[in-house]
Structures are given as C-alpha cells and as structure tokens.
Design a protein around this motif. Structure first.
Motif, mmCIF file in Angstrom:
data_model
loop_
_atom_site.group_PDB
_atom_site.id
_atom_site.type_symbol
_atom_site.label_atom_id
_atom_site.label_comp_id
_atom_site.label_asym_id
_atom_site.label_seq_id
_atom_site.Cartn_x
_atom_site.Cartn_y
_atom_site.Cartn_z
ATOM 1 N N ARG A 171 6.838 8.340 0.616
ATOM 2 C CA ARG A 171 6.505 7.003 0.102
ATOM 3 C C ARG A 171 5.133 7.004 -0.568
ATOM 4 O O ARG A 171 4.959 6.453 -1.666
ATOM 5 N N VAL A 172 4.151 7.618 0.080
ATOM 6 C CA VAL A 172 2.798 7.650 -0.470
ATOM 7 C C VAL A 172 2.762 8.434 -1.781
ATOM 8 O O VAL A 172 2.166 7.995 -2.768
ATOM 9 N N CYS A 173 3.403 9.598 -1.786
ATOM 10 C CA CYS A 173 3.408 10.421 -2.998
ATOM 11 C C CYS A 173 4.117 9.702 -4.149
ATOM 12 O O CYS A 173 3.686 9.803 -5.306
ATOM 13 N N ASP A 174 5.165 8.964 -3.841
ATOM 14 C CA ASP A 174 5.855 8.194 -4.873
ATOM 15 C C ASP A 174 4.978 7.065 -5.403
ATOM 16 O O ASP A 174 4.846 6.865 -6.618
ATOM 17 N N ASP A 175 4.368 6.307 -4.471
ATOM 18 C CA ASP A 175 3.559 5.154 -4.872
ATOM 19 C C ASP A 175 2.348 5.557 -5.704
ATOM 20 O O ASP A 175 1.948 4.846 -6.631
ATOM 21 N N LEU A 176 1.735 6.685 -5.344
ATOM 22 C CA LEU A 176 0.482 7.092 -5.987
ATOM 23 C C LEU A 176 0.678 8.213 -7.006
ATOM 24 O O LEU A 176 -0.301 8.770 -7.500
ATOM 25 N N ALA A 177 1.934 8.552 -7.283
ATOM 26 C CA ALA A 177 2.246 9.602 -8.266
ATOM 27 C C ALA A 177 1.516 10.901 -7.945
ATOM 28 O O ALA A 177 0.888 11.519 -8.803
ATOM 29 N N LEU A 178 1.637 11.332 -6.691
ATOM 30 C CA LEU A 178 0.962 12.553 -6.248
ATOM 31 C C LEU A 178 1.859 13.785 -6.347
ATOM 32 O O LEU A 178 1.473 14.868 -5.916
#
Length: 234
Positions: A171-178
């Motif tokens: 979720r974090v990687c998706d939200d922040l384009a990581l």
C-alpha cells in the motif's frame, strides 16, 4: 527495514525510541524517513507534510511477545545497556509481570497501544491514566484516552497488521510510487540465535494469565477491533 531501503542513509532519522524532541525542526527537515516506537505526540513533532502509517498486533499477543523478548536478553547485555524492562522481565513470572504496577513494565503493558495513539498518555495505578510530563502529570479519564486513540487511528494514511505486513508495504509503495516492494521478513523472532540473547521457555497460559491479559488490554482491544473492522469493510 523494507521501506528504509528506498531512502539514502542520511535521509533516515536515527532516533527510534520517543526522543524526536532532541532534534530541532531544521535538523528534522533533512530527514525523509522516520521509523520507530513513537507516540502520536512524537509524530506531531515532525515538521511539514507527512505520510503516516502504523502496524498493529493483537494486544494480548503483543504483550506476550514483549515479555518473552525481554526475557531473552542475557544479563550481561541488560547491564551493559542498562535495560530496565528486560531486567524486570527476567526477574518476574508472567503473572507478576502482568500484575506489576511499577513502570516498567506497566507503561509497556497496560493499554500501551491506546496510550501511544492518544499521545503522551501513561498508566498510573489501578485504572488511572495521566498525560503530560511524568514530573507534573495531569489526570485523564479512561474514556478520553480511548476517544483520543480512536481519533488518532483515523489520521493514519495506512494501517497494517502483523498477520500481513506485506499488504501494508505494498500500500505504501503504491501510494508513494516507491516501486515494487520486496516481501517482508520476520525479525526478532524467538527462534533467532544471536549473541546476547538466551533461549526462553514459555509458560502455560492459565485462566489467571488470560484474565490479567484481558484486564491489561481492555481499551486496546476496542482500538484494535475498530482497525480490523475498518480493514474488513475496505
């Protein structure tokens, strides 16, 4: 650890235990990644726009894990680092640990999730709670601790659970384009064999222990269940 890999070492704040106030605003501005055992009071000290997440664990499981993790600390490591919690855990049975009214362990046991989310709250004796500096604490009602904790839960951009940490990282990687995340491994497990940590034998969980665990987590259970309910509705 999985998320820290996306940042340069000098972008990662080194503080992990409640002492963000040792940095000035200008010092904290240079960090892009903060990770640690922070209360919401500490999180709010971080200047600028923030993307804030937390990982929750079943409150009773969290306490048992903490107790046995602390008990694993070898005496020489405890004394060298001055670790009050592990020192007490090695001395007390699980029943004694759960019933203790000294802090630690009480601050790490009695509705610790709710107290951290409520920000600057710590348990006193019995059902008392206090807020503010330990030297000049102010009484706070139980229902207010719970209200603040539930309000704080709504402020997170993402809430994860220990039974599926990969979902939170994704979720974090998706939200922040990581980029695509790696799978999350387990650290500090009871099977780890490393210098300074001893094997530990777990006690049988008796009805008395269950009752004490329930007593220590009555507010935390409400908060945790609210987070689980939100996950299931999504």
């Amino acid at each position: 650890h999985a998320l820290a890999e996306r940042f340069e070492p000098d972008e990662i704040c080194p503080e992990r235990f409640h002492r963000l106030d040792r940095f000035s605003d200008s010092e904290m501005q240079r960090f892009r990644f903060f990770s640690g055992h922070f209360s919401m009071t500490q999180v709010n000290k971080i200047p600028g726009e923030k993307y804030v997440i937390t990982m929750l664990r079943d409150p009773r499981e969290r306490i048992l894990s903490l107790y046995y993790f602390w008990r694993r600390h070898a005496p020489q490591l405890i004394e060298r680092a001055g670790l009050a919690g592990p020192r007490i855990a090695r001395r007390l049975s699980l029943v004694e640990f759960l019933a203790a009214e000294t802090s630690p362990p009480r601050s790490a046991v009695k509705n610790a999730i709710s107290c951290a989310l409520a920000g600057g709250v710590f348990p006193g004796k019995g059902e008392e709670y206090h807020v503010g500096a330990p030297g000049s604490p102010k009484h706070i009602e139980r229902h207010e601790v719970l209200r603040r904790a539930l309000d704080a839960l709504k402020q997170f951009h993402a809430v994860g659970f220990l039974d599926d940490p990969d979902a939170l990282v994704q979720r974090v990687c998706d939200d922040l384009a990581l980029g695509e995340p790696r799978r999350v491994g387990r650290l500090n497990t009871k099977e780890d064999q490393r210098h300074g940590f001893d094997p530990v034998t777990e006690e049988f969980v008796t009805p008395e222990i269950c009752a004490l665990l329930d007593e220590c987590t009555d507010l935390d259970r409400i908060v945790y269940d609210a987070a689980v309910d939100c996950r299931e509705r999504k």
